[in-house]
Design a protein around this motif. Structure first.
Motif, PDB file in Angstrom:
ATOM      1  N   MET A   1       0.849  -1.196   0.000  1.00 46.26           N
ATOM      2  CA  MET A   1       0.000   0.000   0.000  1.00 46.26           C
ATOM      3  C   MET A   1       0.885   1.247   0.000  1.00 46.26           C
ATOM      4  SD  MET A   1      -2.841   1.215   2.823  1.00 46.26           S
ATOM      5  CE  MET A   1      -3.891  -0.204   2.524  1.00 46.26           C
ATOM      6  N   ASP A   2       0.469   2.272  -0.772  1.00 51.12           N
ATOM      7  CA  ASP A   2       1.223   3.519  -0.825  1.00 51.12           C
ATOM      8  C   ASP A   2       1.188   4.219   0.526  1.00 51.12           C
ATOM      9  OD1 ASP A   2       1.946   3.304  -3.521  1.00 51.12           O
ATOM     10  OD2 ASP A   2      -0.020   4.006  -4.153  1.00 51.12           O
ATOM     11  N   ASP A   3       2.352   4.624   0.992  1.00 53.14           N
ATOM     12  CA  ASP A   3       2.534   5.184   2.326  1.00 53.14           C
ATOM     13  C   ASP A   3       2.925   6.649   2.193  1.00 53.14           C
ATOM     14  OD1 ASP A   3       3.195   5.585   5.017  1.00 53.14           O
ATOM     15  OD2 ASP A   3       5.237   4.870   4.688  1.00 53.14           O
ATOM     16  N   ILE A   4       2.128   7.569   2.777  1.00 52.31           N
ATOM     17  CA  ILE A   4       2.347   9.003   2.620  1.00 52.31           C
ATOM     18  C   ILE A   4       2.669   9.625   3.981  1.00 52.31           C
ATOM     19  CG2 ILE A   4       1.336  11.185   1.868  1.00 52.31           C
ATOM     20  CD1 ILE A   4      -0.526   9.591   0.054  1.00 52.31           C
ATOM     21  N   LEU A   5       3.791  10.357   4.029  1.00 59.09           N
ATOM     22  CA  LEU A   5       4.181  11.078   5.234  1.00 59.09           C
ATOM     23  C   LEU A   5       3.770  12.543   5.082  1.00 59.09           C
ATOM     24  CD1 LEU A   5       5.622  11.340   7.956  1.00 59.09           C
ATOM     25  CD2 LEU A   5       7.790  11.605   6.704  1.00 59.09           C
ATOM     26  N   ILE A   6       2.960  13.042   6.031  1.00 62.01           N
ATOM     27  CA  ILE A   6       2.437  14.407   5.991  1.00 62.01           C
ATOM     28  C   ILE A   6       3.142  15.225   7.067  1.00 62.01           C
ATOM     29  CG2 ILE A   6       0.379  15.845   6.169  1.00 62.01           C
ATOM     30  CD1 ILE A   6      -1.197  13.152   5.566  1.00 62.01           C
ATOM     31  N   VAL A   7       3.803  16.309   6.638  1.00 60.23           N
ATOM     32  CA  VAL A   7       4.579  17.134   7.582  1.00 60.23           C
ATOM     33  C   VAL A   7       4.018  18.548   7.571  1.00 60.23           C
ATOM     34  CG1 VAL A   7       6.878  17.914   8.253  1.00 60.23           C
ATOM     35  CG2 VAL A   7       6.615  15.740   7.034  1.00 60.23           C
ATOM     36  N   ASP A   8       3.412  18.967   8.724  1.00 64.61           N
ATOM     37  CA  ASP A   8       2.847  20.321   8.845  1.00 64.61           C
ATOM     38  C   ASP A   8       2.818  20.676  10.328  1.00 64.61           C
ATOM     39  OD1 ASP A   8       0.832  22.556   8.976  1.00 64.61           O
ATOM     40  OD2 ASP A   8       0.756  22.150   6.823  1.00 64.61           O
ATOM     41  N   ASP A   9       3.126  21.929  10.628  1.00 61.98           N
ATOM     42  CA  ASP A   9       3.147  22.315  12.040  1.00 61.98           C
ATOM     43  C   ASP A   9       1.757  22.533  12.620  1.00 61.98           C
ATOM     44  OD1 ASP A   9       2.570  24.583  10.643  1.00 61.98           O
ATOM     45  OD2 ASP A   9       4.133  25.835  11.540  1.00 61.98           O
ATOM     46  N   GLU A  10       0.721  22.574  11.776  1.00 62.17           N
ATOM     47  CA  GLU A  10      -0.656  22.739  12.244  1.00 62.17           C
ATOM     48  C   GLU A  10      -1.345  21.380  12.307  1.00 62.17           C
ATOM     49  OE1 GLU A  10      -2.910  26.101  10.621  1.00 62.17           O
ATOM     50  OE2 GLU A  10      -1.105  26.611   9.472  1.00 62.17           O
ATOM     51  N   GLN A  11      -1.772  20.998  13.499  1.00 64.78           N
ATOM     52  CA  GLN A  11      -2.380  19.683  13.695  1.00 64.78           C
ATOM     53  C   GLN A  11      -3.630  19.496  12.844  1.00 64.78           C
ATOM     54  OE1 GLN A  11      -3.154  18.704  17.791  1.00 64.78           O
ATOM     55  NE2 GLN A  11      -4.300  16.835  17.295  1.00 64.78           N
ATOM     56  N   ASP A  12      -4.481  20.538  12.779  1.00 64.48           N
ATOM     57  CA  ASP A  12      -5.712  20.424  12.001  1.00 64.48           C
ATOM     58  C   ASP A  12      -5.415  20.110  10.532  1.00 64.48           C
ATOM     59  OD1 ASP A  12      -7.103  20.964  14.272  1.00 64.48           O
ATOM     60  OD2 ASP A  12      -7.559  23.058  13.776  1.00 64.48           O
ATOM     61  N   ILE A  13      -4.418  20.795   9.975  1.00 64.90           N
ATOM     62  CA  ILE A  13      -4.065  20.570   8.568  1.00 64.90           C
ATOM     63  C   ILE A  13      -3.570  19.144   8.369  1.00 64.90           C
ATOM     64  CG2 ILE A  13      -2.518  21.251   6.685  1.00 64.90           C
ATOM     65  CD1 ILE A  13      -4.641  23.303   7.229  1.00 64.90           C
TER      66      ILE A  13
ATOM     67  N   GLU B   1      -4.221  16.478  10.066  1.00 65.07           N
ATOM     68  CA  GLU B   1      -5.297  15.481  10.222  1.00 65.07           C
ATOM     69  C   GLU B   1      -6.297  15.542   9.075  1.00 65.07           C
ATOM     70  OE1 GLU B   1      -6.843  16.233  14.099  1.00 65.07           O
ATOM     71  OE2 GLU B   1      -5.161  15.238  15.137  1.00 65.07           O
ATOM     72  N   ILE B   2      -6.589  16.756   8.578  1.00 65.21           N
ATOM     73  CA  ILE B   2      -7.518  16.871   7.438  1.00 65.21           C
ATOM     74  C   ILE B   2      -6.944  16.184   6.205  1.00 65.21           C
ATOM     75  CG2 ILE B   2      -8.505  18.503   5.785  1.00 65.21           C
ATOM     76  CD1 ILE B   2      -8.888  20.437   8.142  1.00 65.21           C
TER      77      ILE B   2
END
Length: 473
Positions: A1-13, A15-16
């Motif tokens: 399965m394709d695995d995506i790492l999301i890096v953002d200092d805003e938790q809401d962003i 999680e969305i």
């Protein structure tokens, strides 16, 4: 399965984005700063990295992470996101190897289109890379002659710009090798090199081929413009494009926004354009066969790829390279070429240029003796078609001449052939024919060819060929 790492200092962003991608079947991981991001990449490199430019309370910003990631894990596609986006940041990110740039706030469709395209492109890059390694690009730019060095110097100068390059040269002269050299030595080297075969591009299908297709059931067929995103698109023999297709290419080069055939989403592709032509495009424009608008957009930096006849000095090095290549790839015998055979090759005509030489070497290795060095007779062929391709027929015009005139006639042809062979280099010619340089100059003067030779020595292009003999005799 394709695995995506999301890096953002805003938790809401974070999680969305994760929820949107999980709904589409993707597996996601989250990180709020550079430390967490790099730790996760070291633990297990993701299939895709979605990375915010500005990261609070972080040792590195998004551009720093991008540089480090592309250095250590060049195959990971990186999508940059930012709420402070501008064109300068976008250009900086793309130059550093980012696949694409999304400005916050973004909609769901936009995010999914970019992510899916990034995965498709990464897959194509892997496939194209494996094909290139096994097939075309065991070949390289090889040569020491003056015309070759002039060409190589120009290619090196354009590698790190985004200027559009037009490569001119005869069939088989190595235009695609030159185009790939530009790509390989540029900042786009990790991105795709996509070839458009202009001669076979059907005007009725060109939109589907170049722009792609999106069917009603959501199935997507990527076009060549999408496949080339971030890399180089190479228009091979661009003069063969039909007029209808030329106008469409003009539009594509003017406005990078496009939609797939049957699609509704506007896409943007960033690629560098390199083209080639065996024809004089200015003449094609004058005759109405090629649109002037397209010519001026493609012909920004014209570079001439010299013919093999312009660089005969390179024939020994090229021949030895092909022998080693065929030995490595096909197990053909690693034979030496005799000096007489090299001399024979250097006096032949080469309408098919380097491709013709490569094919001839392959034929000789397949049909010849495995242990003996290659002799001139092996290049002649059973029907002697290669012999008929020699630069000069030394026997046809002698039968009606007195001895002295025939001798002078032979000396002219012989010396011009050797000068041609050594690319106009008088010192090398004198050494080969066994004369002092000054004696050779006197001989050329006595044969009334010194003025023609002087013109040759002052040019870096092609040397005299058999067609020039009529002007001398």
């Amino acid at each position: 399965m394709d695995d995506i790492l999301i890096v953002d200092d805003e938790q809401d962003i974070r999680e969305i984005i994760a929820e949107i991608l999980q709904d589409e079947g993707f597996k996601t991981r989250l990180a709020k700063n550079s430390e967490e991001c790099m730790a996760q990449i070291r633990s297990k490199p993701p299939s895709l990295l979605i990375l915010d430019i500005w990261l609070k309370d972080s040792k590195m910003d998004g551009i720093d992470i991008l540089k480090l990631t592309k250095s250590n894990n060049p195959d990971i596609p990186v999508v940059i996101i930012s709420g402070h986006g501008n064109i300068e940041i976008a250009v900086a990110a793309i130059k550093q190897g980012a696949y694409d740039f999304i400005e916050k706030p973004f909609n769901t469709d936009q995010l999914l289109v970019v992510v899916k395209r990034a995965f498709e492109t990464a897959k194509l890059r892997q496939e194209n890379s494996s094909l290139r390694v096994g097939e075309f690009f065991n070949q390289a730019l090889i040569g020491e002659s003056a015309p070759f060095k002039t060409m190589l110097s120009k290619l090196e100068k354009v590698t790190n710009s985004n200027a559009r390059v037009m490569l001119y040269g005869g069939p088989g002269s190595g235009k695609e090798i030159a185009a790939r050299f530009i790509h390989k030595n540029s900042s786009r080297s990790s991105a795709p090199f996509v070839t458009v075969n202009c001669a076979s591009l059907n005007p009725l299908e060109y939109e589907k081929v170049l722009l792609g297709v999106e069917s009603s059931n959501g199935k997507i067929q990527m076009g060549l413009f999408e496949q080339a995103h971030g890399g180089v698109i190479y228009f091979d023999e661009v003069s063969e494009l039909k007029l209808e297709t030329q106008q469409m290419v003009v539009r594509a080069l003017t406005d990078p926004d496009f939609q797939r055939v049957g699609g509704t989403i506007t896409l943007k592709s960033n690629f560098r354009v390199v083209s080639s032509s065996s024809k004089n495009l200015e003449s094609e424009v004058s005759s109405g066969s090629f649109k002037s608008e397209l010519f001026h957009r493609l012909n920004v930096v014209p570079i001439y790829i010299p013919s093999l006849e312009d660089r005969r000095e390179d024939i020994p090095n090229l021949s030895n390279h092909f022998i080693e290549q065929f030995n490595s790839s096909q197990g053909l015998p690693l034979r030496e070429v005799s000096g007489e055979a090299f001399s024979f090759l250097q006096t032949m005509k080469w309408p098919g240029n380097i491709r013709q030489l490569r094919n001839l070497i392959e034929r000789v290795l397949i049909l010849g003796l495995e242990r003996d060095s290659i002799k001139p007779a092996e290049f002649k062929g059973e029907d002697e078609t290669v012999v008929k391709d020699q630069s000069i027929d030394l026997s046809a015009s002698f039968s009606t001449m007195p001895l002295r005139e025939a001798r002078e006639h032979f000396e002219r042809i012989y010396l011009l052939t050797q000068i041609n062979r050594f690319g106009g280099n008088i010192s090398k010619t004198a050494t080969f024919v066994g004369m002092e340089r000054s004696a050779l100059h006197r001989k050329l003067k006595s044969l009334k060819i010194s003025s023609s030779l002087k013109r040759n020595e002052n040019t870096s292009g092609s040397m005299l060929n058999a067609g020039a003999f009529d002007d001398i005799f």
